[in-house]
Design a protein around this motif. Structure first.
Motif, short mmCIF file in Angstrom:
data_model
loop_
_atom_site.label_atom_id
_atom_site.label_comp_id
_atom_site.label_asym_id
_atom_site.label_seq_id
_atom_site.Cartn_x
_atom_site.Cartn_y
_atom_site.Cartn_z
N SER A 113 40.33 35.52 39.34
CA SER A 113 40.67 35.55 40.77
C SER A 113 40.66 34.14 41.36
N TRP A 114 41.51 33.94 42.35
CA TRP A 114 41.51 32.76 43.22
C TRP A 114 41.47 31.46 42.40
N ARG A 124 46.83 42.31 50.58
CA ARG A 124 45.80 41.74 49.71
C ARG A 124 44.58 42.65 49.68
N PRO A 125 43.90 42.74 48.54
CA PRO A 125 42.67 43.53 48.51
C PRO A 125 41.57 42.86 49.33
N THR A 185 44.63 39.75 36.75
CA THR A 185 44.24 39.40 38.13
C THR A 185 43.40 40.47 38.81
N ASP A 186 42.65 40.03 39.81
CA ASP A 186 41.90 40.93 40.69
C ASP A 186 42.84 41.82 41.51
N TYR A 187 44.11 41.43 41.63
CA TYR A 187 45.05 42.17 42.47
C TYR A 187 45.46 43.51 41.86
N GLY A 239 35.90 37.40 47.50
CA GLY A 239 36.18 37.20 46.09
C GLY A 239 35.50 35.97 45.56
N SER A 267 37.78 41.56 46.35
CA SER A 267 38.24 41.11 45.04
C SER A 267 37.07 40.74 44.14
N GLY A 300 50.60 42.97 42.20
CA GLY A 300 49.48 43.65 41.57
C GLY A 300 49.92 44.78 40.66
N GLN A 306 38.37 38.83 53.53
CA GLN A 306 38.72 39.09 52.13
C GLN A 306 37.69 38.39 51.25
N GLY A 313 40.91 47.01 46.47
CA GLY A 313 39.98 46.32 47.35
C GLY A 313 39.12 47.22 48.20
#
Length: 292
Positions: free
Chosen positions: A149-150, A257-258, A101-103, A181, A261, A126, A179, A107
């Protein structure tokens, strides 16, 4: 070639199980509650029982906010269980494709993250996923880790389906606009995995094992994502709720949250020739199915 897919009911797992695999491919799947990545013995038993030629791990503890109060549960699945899986695959010489994940990033970078950027998760979720990456890299030499991501699909619980439901019920929506991404269709991610599997099947010795970023092309915000959804909702049904942009501070959540992303996908394209479509195109395709 026999492929074991872990997490078959999920968005990605479903797409993998229903994809058009080449002739000669045998699929096996494991799903909760019969299979629990965080339960001692389940991983080793599944690998032993199915004796696959390749494993795709599409399961994870993904309740980002809940993980803040359920750290042990998130860690058991995303870190400890993944470590067991890596060891089980390595012990039998089985390649492993693992989804991350991007997490794993904080960020704070100005620009898209590359695979070489240091991780710095700002949430328990994350951190557990970052630990899982480390376990795979250390435990199984033949691995491909795909950070995405997402993710959304026409099935399962996701942002797209939530927005459509709220859009039908509410006249106004407030959505975070700071945010950034890339929305990623689970079907596109599955197609990328099929292409990687084809490369492994052809000649494992030529596969550039390692970590790659795999997201829809382009960048937006959650607000921009929702705006596109409501545009299509309006075209199909004539209904379009008012959409108000808010900040992350306006919508506090248990997990941070970042803010950024964005992931650079160029390494995946260079190594495997894989480039996902623009996120808008894939979203429109999924919305056509949901709004039919």
């Amino acid at each position: 070639m026999k492929i074991l897919i872990l997490g078959t009911p999920g968005q990605l797992g479903h797409e993998l199980m229903t994809a058009s695999w080449p002739a000669g491919t045998e699929l096996a799947g494991e799903a909760y509650p019969d299979f629990d990545m965080g339960r001692a013995g389940d991983v080793e038993a599944a690998v032993e029982r199915h004796a696959p030629d390749l494993v795709v791990n599409a399961t994870a503890y993904t309740a980002v906010d809940k993980a803040e109060s359920e750290r042990a549960a998130a860690w058991a699945v995303n870190a400890v269980g993944v470590g067991r899986l890596a060891a089980a695959c390595a012990g039998r010489g089985i390649p492993l494709i693992h989804v991350s994940t991007d997490y794993v990033f904080d960020g704070g970078k100005d620009g898209a993250y590359t695979e070489d950027d240091p991780v710095g998760p700002v949430s328990v979720y994350g951190a557990s996923k970052a630990a899982g990456e480390i376990a795979v890299c250390a435990g199984c030499a033949q691995h491909v880790i795909l950070r995405t991501s997402w993710v959304y699909a026409s099935h399962g619980a996701n942002f797209v389906k939530t927005m459509l439901r709220f859009g039908a019920e509410r006249d106004e929506m407030r959505v975070v606009a700071d945010q950034h991404g890339a929305p990623t269709a689970a079907s596109d991610l599955a197609a990328a995995i099929l292409a990687i599997v084809a490369r492994i099947r052809e000649n494992p010795a030529t596969v550039p094992w390692g970590i790659y970023h795999c997201t829809g092309a382009g960048v937006t915000t959650w607000h921009g994502f929702a705006e596109r959804i409501f545009q299509r909702l309006d075209q199909k049904t004539g209904r379009r709720p008012r959409l108000t942009a808010i900040t992350t501070a306006d919508y506090p959540t248990p997990a941070a949250r970042p803010a950024n992303s964005r992931l650079d996908n160029s390494r995946l394209q260079a190594a495997f020739g894989i480039a996902l479509p623009p996120w808008e195109e894939s979203l429109d395709r999924v919305l056509d199915t949901l709004l039919a």
